[in-house]
Design a protein around this motif. Structure first.
Motif, PDB file in Angstrom:
ATOM      1  N   ARG A 122     -21.231   9.853 -32.057  1.00 37.39           N
ATOM      2  CA  ARG A 122     -20.258   9.980 -30.969  1.00 37.39           C
ATOM      3  C   ARG A 122     -19.019   9.167 -31.317  1.00 37.39           C
ATOM      4  NH1 ARG A 122     -23.660   9.269 -25.297  1.00 37.39           N
ATOM      5  NH2 ARG A 122     -25.547  10.403 -25.927  1.00 37.39           N
ATOM      6  N   ASP A 123     -17.907   9.557 -30.731  1.00 33.97           N
ATOM      7  CA  ASP A 123     -16.662   8.811 -30.890  1.00 33.97           C
ATOM      8  C   ASP A 123     -16.734   7.584 -29.987  1.00 33.97           C
ATOM      9  OD1 ASP A 123     -13.979   7.891 -30.912  1.00 33.97           O
ATOM     10  OD2 ASP A 123     -13.261   9.917 -31.334  1.00 33.97           O
ATOM     11  N   ALA A 124     -16.608   6.392 -30.569  1.00 31.84           N
ATOM     12  CA  ALA A 124     -16.735   5.162 -29.786  1.00 31.84           C
ATOM     13  C   ALA A 124     -15.658   5.048 -28.710  1.00 31.84           C
ATOM     14  CB  ALA A 124     -16.673   3.951 -30.715  1.00 31.84           C
ATOM     15  N   ARG A 125     -14.543   5.750 -28.865  1.00 34.03           N
ATOM     16  CA  ARG A 125     -13.492   5.693 -27.848  1.00 34.03           C
ATOM     17  C   ARG A 125     -13.875   6.480 -26.604  1.00 34.03           C
ATOM     18  NH1 ARG A 125      -8.806   8.007 -31.526  1.00 34.03           N
ATOM     19  NH2 ARG A 125     -10.582   9.335 -32.091  1.00 34.03           N
ATOM     20  N   ILE A 126     -14.650   7.573 -26.792  1.00 34.11           N
ATOM     21  CA  ILE A 126     -15.077   8.414 -25.669  1.00 34.11           C
ATOM     22  C   ILE A 126     -16.565   8.745 -25.842  1.00 34.11           C
ATOM     23  CG2 ILE A 126     -12.859   9.418 -25.003  1.00 34.11           C
ATOM     24  CD1 ILE A 126     -13.429  11.734 -26.920  1.00 34.11           C
ATOM     25  N   PRO A 127     -17.450   7.754 -25.736  1.00 33.81           N
ATOM     26  CA  PRO A 127     -18.862   7.996 -26.031  1.00 33.81           C
ATOM     27  C   PRO A 127     -19.569   8.911 -25.048  1.00 33.81           C
ATOM     28  CG  PRO A 127     -18.543   5.814 -25.111  1.00 33.81           C
ATOM     29  CD  PRO A 127     -17.178   6.365 -25.350  1.00 33.81           C
ATOM     30  N   PHE A 128     -19.045   9.058 -23.841  1.00 30.29           N
ATOM     31  CA  PHE A 128     -19.683   9.928 -22.852  1.00 30.29           C
ATOM     32  C   PHE A 128     -19.167  11.366 -22.956  1.00 30.29           C
ATOM     33  CE2 PHE A 128     -19.656   5.608 -21.126  1.00 30.29           C
ATOM     34  CZ  PHE A 128     -21.020   5.401 -20.974  1.00 30.29           C
ATOM     35  N   SER A 129     -17.907  11.531 -23.291  1.00 37.92           N
ATOM     36  CA  SER A 129     -17.349  12.881 -23.451  1.00 37.92           C
ATOM     37  C   SER A 129     -17.873  13.573 -24.699  1.00 37.92           C
ATOM     38  CB  SER A 129     -15.820  12.816 -23.503  1.00 37.92           C
ATOM     39  OG  SER A 129     -15.291  12.357 -22.282  1.00 37.92           O
ATOM     40  N   THR A 130     -18.279  12.797 -25.727  1.00 32.49           N
ATOM     41  CA  THR A 130     -18.780  13.388 -26.973  1.00 32.49           C
ATOM     42  C   THR A 130     -20.309  13.473 -26.996  1.00 32.49           C
ATOM     43  OG1 THR A 130     -18.524  11.174 -27.959  1.00 32.49           O
ATOM     44  CG2 THR A 130     -16.821  12.812 -28.435  1.00 32.49           C
ATOM     45  N   ALA A 131     -20.946  13.423 -25.834  1.00 34.58           N
ATOM     46  CA  ALA A 131     -22.395  13.608 -25.734  1.00 34.58           C
ATOM     47  C   ALA A 131     -22.690  15.077 -25.439  1.00 34.58           C
ATOM     48  CB  ALA A 131     -22.972  12.723 -24.638  1.00 34.58           C
ATOM     49  N   HIS A 132     -23.461  15.738 -26.311  1.00 37.05           N
ATOM     50  CA  HIS A 132     -23.780  17.150 -26.096  1.00 37.05           C
ATOM     51  C   HIS A 132     -24.848  17.274 -25.015  1.00 37.05           C
ATOM     52  CE1 HIS A 132     -24.614  21.352 -26.787  1.00 37.05           C
ATOM     53  NE2 HIS A 132     -23.686  21.405 -27.720  1.00 37.05           N
ATOM     54  N   PRO A 133     -24.607  18.073 -23.971  1.00 31.12           N
ATOM     55  CA  PRO A 133     -25.570  18.152 -22.861  1.00 31.12           C
ATOM     56  C   PRO A 133     -26.897  18.807 -23.229  1.00 31.12           C
ATOM     57  CG  PRO A 133     -23.808  19.765 -22.578  1.00 31.12           C
ATOM     58  CD  PRO A 133     -23.411  18.896 -23.735  1.00 31.12           C
ATOM     59  N   ASP A 134     -26.935  19.602 -24.308  1.00 32.47           N
ATOM     60  CA  ASP A 134     -28.153  20.332 -24.665  1.00 32.47           C
ATOM     61  C   ASP A 134     -28.952  19.669 -25.787  1.00 32.47           C
ATOM     62  OD1 ASP A 134     -27.440  22.288 -22.813  1.00 32.47           O
ATOM     63  OD2 ASP A 134     -26.245  23.382 -24.293  1.00 32.47           O
ATOM     64  N   LEU A 135     -28.472  18.549 -26.308  1.00 32.03           N
ATOM     65  CA  LEU A 135     -29.132  17.947 -27.471  1.00 32.03           C
ATOM     66  C   LEU A 135     -30.564  17.509 -27.159  1.00 32.03           C
ATOM     67  CD1 LEU A 135     -28.934  17.015 -30.391  1.00 32.03           C
ATOM     68  CD2 LEU A 135     -28.010  14.845 -29.566  1.00 32.03           C
ATOM     69  N   LYS A 136     -30.785  16.968 -25.973  1.00 33.48           N
ATOM     70  CA  LYS A 136     -32.119  16.489 -25.621  1.00 33.48           C
ATOM     71  C   LYS A 136     -33.138  17.623 -25.642  1.00 33.48           C
ATOM     72  CE  LYS A 136     -34.500  13.609 -22.223  1.00 33.48           C
ATOM     73  NZ  LYS A 136     -34.371  12.858 -20.939  1.00 33.48           N
ATOM     74  N   SER A 137     -32.766  18.797 -25.163  1.00 35.06           N
ATOM     75  CA  SER A 137     -33.697  19.928 -25.171  1.00 35.06           C
ATOM     76  C   SER A 137     -33.909  20.467 -26.584  1.00 35.06           C
ATOM     77  CB  SER A 137     -33.161  21.043 -24.264  1.00 35.06           C
ATOM     78  OG  SER A 137     -31.916  21.536 -24.743  1.00 35.06           O
ATOM     79  N   TRP A 138     -32.926  20.279 -27.472  1.00 35.41           N
ATOM     80  CA  TRP A 138     -33.080  20.753 -28.857  1.00 35.41           C
ATOM     81  C   TRP A 138     -34.078  19.898 -29.631  1.00 35.41           C
ATOM     82  CZ3 TRP A 138     -27.207  21.360 -30.426  1.00 35.41           C
ATOM     83  CH2 TRP A 138     -26.662  22.418 -29.681  1.00 35.41           C
ATOM     84  N   ILE A 139     -33.995  18.584 -29.491  1.00 32.52           N
ATOM     85  CA  ILE A 139     -34.793  17.698 -30.353  1.00 32.52           C
ATOM     86  C   ILE A 139     -36.153  17.361 -29.749  1.00 32.52           C
ATOM     87  CG2 ILE A 139     -32.701  16.724 -31.343  1.00 32.52           C
ATOM     88  CD1 ILE A 139     -33.117  14.251 -29.653  1.00 32.52           C
ATOM     89  N   GLY A 140     -36.341  17.558 -28.453  1.00 30.19           N
ATOM     90  CA  GLY A 140     -37.636  17.264 -27.840  1.00 30.19           C
ATOM     91  C   GLY A 140     -37.970  15.779 -27.911  1.00 30.19           C
ATOM     92  N   ASN A 141     -39.144  15.470 -28.483  1.00 27.36           N
ATOM     93  CA  ASN A 141     -39.607  14.085 -28.563  1.00 27.36           C
ATOM     94  C   ASN A 141     -39.294  13.418 -29.900  1.00 27.36           C
ATOM     95  OD1 ASN A 141     -40.742  14.185 -25.952  1.00 27.36           O
ATOM     96  ND2 ASN A 141     -42.599  15.158 -26.763  1.00 27.36           N
ATOM     97  N   LYS A 142     -38.481  14.039 -30.717  1.00 31.44           N
ATOM     98  CA  LYS A 142     -38.150  13.437 -32.017  1.00 31.44           C
ATOM     99  C   LYS A 142     -37.358  12.150 -31.815  1.00 31.44           C
ATOM    100  CE  LYS A 142     -38.006  17.813 -34.563  1.00 31.44           C
ATOM    101  NZ  LYS A 142     -39.185  17.526 -35.399  1.00 31.44           N
ATOM    102  N   PRO A 143     -37.556  11.139 -32.667  1.00 33.71           N
ATOM    103  CA  PRO A 143     -36.774   9.898 -32.542  1.00 33.71           C
ATOM    104  C   PRO A 143     -35.292  10.150 -32.797  1.00 33.71           C
ATOM    105  CG  PRO A 143     -38.111   9.873 -34.534  1.00 33.71           C
ATOM    106  CD  PRO A 143     -38.552  11.072 -33.755  1.00 33.71           C
ATOM    107  N   LYS A 144     -34.467   9.425 -32.059  1.00 33.18           N
ATOM    108  CA  LYS A 144     -33.013   9.611 -32.160  1.00 33.18           C
ATOM    109  C   LYS A 144     -32.333   8.250 -32.235  1.00 33.18           C
ATOM    110  CE  LYS A 144     -30.255  10.130 -28.720  1.00 33.18           C
ATOM    111  NZ  LYS A 144     -29.542  10.545 -27.493  1.00 33.18           N
ATOM    112  N   ILE A 145     -31.301   8.170 -33.075  1.00 34.66           N
ATOM    113  CA  ILE A 145     -30.464   6.969 -33.171  1.00 34.66           C
ATOM    114  C   ILE A 145     -29.056   7.354 -32.737  1.00 34.66           C
ATOM    115  CG2 ILE A 145     -29.518   5.198 -34.691  1.00 34.66           C
ATOM    116  CD1 ILE A 145     -31.951   5.537 -36.481  1.00 34.66           C
ATOM    117  N   LEU A 146     -28.525   6.627 -31.769  1.00 36.58           N
ATOM    118  CA  LEU A 146     -27.170   6.872 -31.298  1.00 36.58           C
ATOM    119  C   LEU A 146     -26.197   6.090 -32.170  1.00 36.58           C
ATOM    120  CD1 LEU A 146     -25.134   8.009 -29.290  1.00 36.58           C
ATOM    121  CD2 LEU A 146     -25.651   6.086 -27.782  1.00 36.58           C
TER     122      LEU A 146
END
Length: 372
Positions: A122-146
């Motif tokens: 994500r862009d540190a200047r706009i970390p909430f605007s650069t969050a994809h709303p569907d990413l959580k459903s794509w990756i399921g329970n896989k580990p994620k690093i922001l």
């Protein structure tokens, strides 16, 4: 008027170049007069119709004709930003969804089945605007690093606030700078450690260990290719400060123990949150064909006024452009800058403000901070 009279009397002896320069000068002068006459609504003596008759002496330059075509092509509507008397204009909808993104999204969903860990940039200047709303459903329970990239463009206090807030919400956060490599070694260690249970399960089945597979996912132009090049310690991906450079998915070996999936930037097919879409335009994370830079620059100045450190940022703005921003709207600020430096071309003035922010010339600050 004196210039128009000289063109009428002596124009027959002028060269084509002199004619073009005189027409452009006259047109710009008349345009400024029209703007002043239109803004002075209380003055009944202002007659724009009289000024319009003088426009017949001057033809438009190619730049002004192109601007008018682009302006008419984009639908515009009036919005109010809460400031008294503010009648600023904005693009009706900021939308950008190239065809290669739709294809990449379909392929990415298939490739994610073989991924061990997801690195969400994500862009540190706009970390909430650069969050994809569907990413959580794509990756399921896989580990994620922001991964908050471009931490060099925000202040250390802003970065601490963001890291604390995301950590309190259960996110694994790493701050990076793709240009200098800051935070990349830490990111590599985290990616390998988070997915270490993959090889533990393989060992329990009697299988040999394999490399960790990590997918780098994020919006266009958030610095994915630059981070991958730093992970690989060589230039394996084309990187530029424009959205849409990467267009294909591919696996790249990043040293011992790590494989990286380089994917194009992914966007929602429809940007319903227009405030987030405008933030993407401010930070150049979306194609420029979807907005007018003068409008986005006006909104950028209004965004600054909402920040806790707005007074210091506005002082830096005034010092850089030598224009007082007190008691004027963002749109008026852009118009004054265009009259002062760019001969009335507001699009050039808007592009200058956004470019200066992208270079860090206006200071280091985030446009989005955690909710208090």
């Amino acid at each position: 008027r004196p210039l128009a009279e000289r063109m009428w009397r002596c124009g027959g002896r002028w060269s084509a170049k002199t004619h073009a320069q005189a027409r452009a000068q006259l047109h710009n002068h008349l345009s400024r007069q029209l703007l002043r006459a239109a803004s002075a609504s209380r003055r009944e003596t202002a007659t724009p119709e009289r000024l319009l008759t003088l426009r017949t002496f001057a033809s438009k330059t190619w730049y002004e004709e192109k601007y008018e075509r682009d302006f008419k092509r984009k639908k515009r509507e009036r919005i109010y930003t809460g400031r008294k008397g503010d009648d600023s204009l904005k693009v009706q909808l900021v939308q950008w969804y190239p065809g290669h993104i739709a294809k990449a999204e379909r392929l990415l969903k298939e490739k994610l089945k073989a991924v061990d860990v997801v690195l969400e940039l994500r862009d540190a200047r706009i970390p909430f605007s650069t969050a994809h709303p569907d990413l959580k459903s794509w990756i399921g329970n896989k580990p994620k690093i922001l991964v908050l990239n471009r931490v060099d463009m925000i202040s250390k206090s802003d970065l601490r606030q963001l890291e604390t807030w995301f950590a309190s919400n259960g996110e694994e956060v790493v701050g990076t700078n793709g240009q200098t490599g800051q935070g990349v070694p830490k990111l590599t260690r985290r990616a390998i450690s988070v997915s270490s249970d993959v090889n533990e399960k393989r060992a329990a089945k009697g299988l040999l260990p394999r490399e960790v597979r990590a997918a780098v996912i994020g919006f266009p132009n958030v610095g994915k290719s630059a981070i991958i090049n730093r992970l690989l310690k060589r230039k394996a991906c084309e990187s530029a400060n424009i959205p849409g450079v990467t267009r294909q998915l591919r696996w790249i070996k990043a040293g011992d123990g790590l494989y990286v999936l380089d994917a194009p930037g992914v966007l929602p097919s429809s940007l319903e949150d227009q405030r987030a879409a405008q933030n993407l335009a401010i930070c150049n994370d979306i194609g420029k064909a979807s907005y007018l830079e003068s409008t986005i620059a006006s909104l950028f100045i209004e965004r600054i006024r909402e920040l806790p450190s707005s007074e210091a940022i506005m002082r830096a703005l005034e010092k850089r452009y030598k224009i007082s921003a007190e008691n004027i709207s963002g749109e008026e600020f852009v118009h004054e800058l265009s009259d002062k430096l760019f001969n009335g071309h507001i699009e050039t003035a808007g592009a200058r403000i956004l470019r200066d922010y992208g270079k860090g010339s206006l200071g280091k600050f985030a446009l989005e901070l955690p909710p208090s």
